[in-house]
Write a protein that holds these residues in place. Structure first.
Motif, short mmCIF file in Angstrom:
data_model
loop_
_atom_site.label_atom_id
_atom_site.label_comp_id
_atom_site.label_asym_id
_atom_site.label_seq_id
_atom_site.Cartn_x
_atom_site.Cartn_y
_atom_site.Cartn_z
N ILE A 1 -24.82 -50.62 -10.94
CA ILE A 1 -23.85 -51.51 -10.30
C ILE A 1 -22.65 -50.72 -9.79
O ILE A 1 -22.16 -50.95 -8.68
CB ILE A 1 -23.41 -52.60 -11.30
CG1 ILE A 1 -24.58 -53.51 -11.64
CG2 ILE A 1 -22.25 -53.41 -10.74
CD1 ILE A 1 -24.28 -54.52 -12.73
N SER A 2 -22.18 -49.76 -10.59
CA SER A 2 -21.05 -48.93 -10.18
C SER A 2 -21.40 -48.08 -8.96
O SER A 2 -20.57 -47.90 -8.06
CB SER A 2 -20.60 -48.04 -11.33
OG SER A 2 -20.23 -48.81 -12.46
N ALA A 3 -22.63 -47.56 -8.92
CA ALA A 3 -23.06 -46.75 -7.77
C ALA A 3 -23.09 -47.58 -6.50
O ALA A 3 -22.67 -47.12 -5.43
CB ALA A 3 -24.43 -46.13 -8.05
N ASN A 4 -23.59 -48.81 -6.60
CA ASN A 4 -23.60 -49.70 -5.44
C ASN A 4 -22.19 -50.01 -4.97
O ASN A 4 -21.89 -49.98 -3.76
CB ASN A 4 -24.34 -50.99 -5.77
CG ASN A 4 -25.84 -50.84 -5.70
OD1 ASN A 4 -26.44 -50.93 -4.64
ND2 ASN A 4 -26.46 -50.60 -6.83
N ALA A 5 -21.30 -50.31 -5.92
CA ALA A 5 -19.92 -50.63 -5.56
C ALA A 5 -19.22 -49.42 -4.93
O ALA A 5 -18.47 -49.56 -3.95
CB ALA A 5 -19.15 -51.08 -6.80
N THR A 6 -19.50 -48.24 -5.46
CA THR A 6 -18.90 -47.02 -4.90
C THR A 6 -19.37 -46.76 -3.47
O THR A 6 -18.58 -46.41 -2.59
CB THR A 6 -19.23 -45.81 -5.79
OG1 THR A 6 -18.77 -46.06 -7.12
CG2 THR A 6 -18.58 -44.55 -5.25
N CYS A 7 -20.67 -46.95 -3.24
CA CYS A 7 -21.21 -46.74 -1.89
C CYS A 7 -20.57 -47.69 -0.88
O CYS A 7 -20.18 -47.27 0.22
CB CYS A 7 -22.73 -46.92 -1.91
SG CYS A 7 -23.63 -45.58 -2.69
N PHE A 8 -20.46 -48.96 -1.23
CA PHE A 8 -19.88 -49.92 -0.30
C PHE A 8 -18.38 -49.67 -0.09
O PHE A 8 -17.85 -49.91 1.00
CB PHE A 8 -20.12 -51.34 -0.80
CG PHE A 8 -21.53 -51.80 -0.62
CD1 PHE A 8 -22.10 -51.86 0.65
CD2 PHE A 8 -22.31 -52.15 -1.70
CE1 PHE A 8 -23.41 -52.28 0.83
CE2 PHE A 8 -23.62 -52.57 -1.54
CZ PHE A 8 -24.17 -52.63 -0.28
N THR A 9 -17.72 -49.19 -1.13
CA THR A 9 -16.30 -48.84 -0.97
C THR A 9 -16.13 -47.67 -0.01
O THR A 9 -15.24 -47.68 0.87
CB THR A 9 -15.69 -48.50 -2.34
OG1 THR A 9 -15.85 -49.61 -3.23
CG2 THR A 9 -14.20 -48.18 -2.20
#
Length: 334
Positions: A150-158
């Protein structure tokens, strides 16, 4: 000394060949206990992928993601982001609904495989009660890896949000060609980061099952072990994902299509669907075995780096011949 970063297809093929060999040597256990434990997870995934995309639940997630992309200033109207939004919403819905089976059926199946490969008593088949000794560490690691994904997905979109807005404000580039270029670049970066994250999380789960290390410690150790073996991990992941996708396509063609067109009776469709789900469970078992061999490959390479030794013994249980001692050099596995 061999350059560990240059991993060829031979190493991946060798791991797959050894995985099939171990599976066939212990096929009675892997095709009964392990496969049956993974069977409920396989059924849930196949059914969800077949019937979830047209539900209101997926459409609600799709609309929320679309609104989020619009608010972030991302080109949500482009074809690439539309496709990404569609696949991401389906993945979120399936992961959420299959959550109980992931933390029960799949983890117990993996625990049985880890126990079978590391058991020191080859004359006895591992009891179901013995799987519980590994389940706690696997459960903790699975929870941590879910947070990491979940953190990796949020980081990518950020990062995509900042990159697109910086280029758009700084250079005032709003042409369709620029939107397509930034979309393709973002998709490549997102796929690479997510694939690497999934590989590390999968290796951390194997490490938890073999060394009984749970939580973020397993993830950090997996990050240390994976160095220099990313190409092999990507090839293994690609091969097994393609195999699983082929079974999913077979389920769509043989079961879902026949169900909608009512070509055959419900009992015949159910039996064939159960057989396809069983094939899916068998592939999950093979994937887990190959992950264990890949873990030993990484461990071998790291040990050779630190100690300068050449042979490294890997003992994996063989229930017919009491034990299979595989003495592998890094040349054999890579």
């Amino acid at each position: 000394m061999k350059d560990y970063s240059s991993v060829s297809m031979q190493g991946t093929g060798n791991i797959i060949r050894r995985s099939i060999f171990i599976f066939l040597q212990n096929y009675q256990f892997f095709t009964t206990t392990a496969a049956l434990l993974a069977f409920p997870f396989a059924v849930s995934v196949l059914l969800l992928q077949a019937f979830i995309p047209s539900t209101s639940f997926v459409r609600a997630i799709h609309d929320h993601l679309h609104a989020l992309f619009d608010a972030a200033g991302l080109p949500s109207s482009s074809k690439l982001f539309t496709l990404l939004n569609s696949k991401l919403s389906q993945t979120i819905a399936i992961s959420f609904l299959a959550f109980p089976f992931t933390f029960s059926s799949l983890l117990f199946a993996k625990a049985s495989i880890f126990k079978a490969l590391t058991d020191q008593k080859p004359s006895k088949k591992p009891a179901v009660s013995s799987f519980f000794s590994l389940y706690s560490s696997l459960l903790l690691t699975q929870l941590c890896t879910s947070l990491v994904i979940i953190s990796a997905n949020a980081t990518c979109f950020t990062l995509l949000f900042f990159a697109f807005n910086i280029f758009n404000c700084g250079f005032n580039l709003s042409s369709p060609e620029f939107i397509f270029l930034i979309s393709v670049t973002g998709a490549i970066i997102y796929s690479t980061v997510l694939a690497s994250t999934m590989i590390i999380c999968n290796l951390a789960l194997v490490l938890s099952g073999i060394e009984k290390i749970g939580g973020y410690v397993a993830i950090l150790k997996a990050c240390f072990l994976i160095r220099g073996k990313t190409a092999t991990a990507l090839l293994l992941t690609l091969i097994f994902n393609l195999a699983l996708a082929a079974v999913e396509a077979l389920f769509q063609y043989r079961i879902v299509k026949a169900y909608h067109h009512k070509r055959t009776g419900f009992s015949a469709i159910s039996l064939e669907g159960m057989f396809i789900a069983y094939l899916y469970a068998i592939l999950l078992v093979l994937d887990t075995i190959s992950s264990c061999l890949f873990f030993e490959c990484c461990k071998t390479g790291r040990q050779m780096d630190e100690e300068g030794c050449f042979p490294y013994q890997i003992e994996i249980e063989d229930r017919d011949n009491h034990a299979v001692l595989m003495t592998n050099t890094l040349e054999e596995l890579s």
